[in-house]
Motif scaffolding. Structure first.
Motif, PDB file in Angstrom:
ATOM      1  N   ASN A 106       0.827  -1.219   0.116  1.00 37.03           N
ATOM      2  CA  ASN A 106       0.006  -0.093  -0.040  1.00 37.03           C
ATOM      3  C   ASN A 106       0.945   1.221  -0.313  1.00 37.03           C
ATOM      4  O   ASN A 106       2.114   1.372   0.852  1.00 37.03           O
ATOM      5  N   LEU A 107       0.378   2.091  -0.706  1.00 35.37           N
ATOM      6  CA  LEU A 107       1.413   3.535  -0.913  1.00 35.37           C
ATOM      7  C   LEU A 107       0.887   4.347   0.123  1.00 35.37           C
ATOM      8  O   LEU A 107      -0.110   4.650   0.584  1.00 35.37           O
ATOM      9  N   ILE A 108       2.195   4.602   1.081  1.00 35.61           N
ATOM     10  CA  ILE A 108       1.695   5.410   2.219  1.00 35.61           C
ATOM     11  C   ILE A 108       2.119   6.840   2.009  1.00 35.61           C
ATOM     12  O   ILE A 108       1.398   7.900   2.562  1.00 35.61           O
ATOM     13  N   ASP A 109       3.253   7.175   1.232  1.00 35.90           N
ATOM     14  CA  ASP A 109       3.672   8.689   1.020  1.00 35.90           C
ATOM     15  C   ASP A 109       4.490   8.530  -0.309  1.00 35.90           C
ATOM     16  O   ASP A 109       5.187   7.478  -0.839  1.00 35.90           O
ATOM     17  N   PHE A 110       4.521   9.826  -0.851  1.00 34.55           N
ATOM     18  CA  PHE A 110       5.412   9.791  -2.004  1.00 34.55           C
ATOM     19  C   PHE A 110       5.670  11.515  -2.669  1.00 34.55           C
ATOM     20  O   PHE A 110       4.998  12.321  -1.876  1.00 34.55           O
TER      21      PHE A 110
END
Length: 135
Positions: A106-110
């Protein structure tokens, strides 16, 4: 389960060392595929990646990728959702933090095109395993 048993189970569980997922592995593909929808929504599809940095460990992954069109085609930021911000960005390099939860990444930060090391000083990143981020 008693507190002692819970503590013993936690202590005895081996920590997964930070590593670079090898090309062609399911882990590497799953991490990149978790990142792809966010970037395709912002840059337009299709997007493929040149991986500049990828590390995974203890249920976390951090990547630095250079997005491109299939076959190595350049992506023009002025033709993306970043058109109005392009002059303030440092290119299209993308950094992302992901977490393995519920059997998927799962993408948390970018950040796309950051002009600094945005994760330094962030309390979330201070919790990550050593060696997960490049600096």
């Amino acid at each position: 389960m008693s507190v002692f048993m819970l503590l013993a189970a936690t202590v005895s569980a081996p920590a997964q060392a930070v590593h670079e997922p090898a090309r062609g592995t399911a882990e590497r593909a799953e991490i990149l595929n978790a990142l792809r929808p966010m970037l395709e929504a912002r840059l337009g599809p299709p997007v493929e990646f040149v991986v500049d940095w990828m590390r995974s460990g203890n249920g976390w992954a951090f990547v630095q990728v250079s997005p491109q069109r299939p076959g190595g085609g350049a992506i023009n930021l002025r033709q993306t959702t970043y058109a109005e911000q392009a002059e303030y960005m440092d290119g299209i390099a993308t950094f992302a933090l992901l977490r393995l939860q519920y059997d998927r990444w799962n993408l948390i930060d970018f950040a796309v095109g950051p002009t600094d090391v945005f994760w330094q000083g962030d309390p979330l990143y201070a919790q990550l395993p050593r060696g997960l981020t490049p600096y």
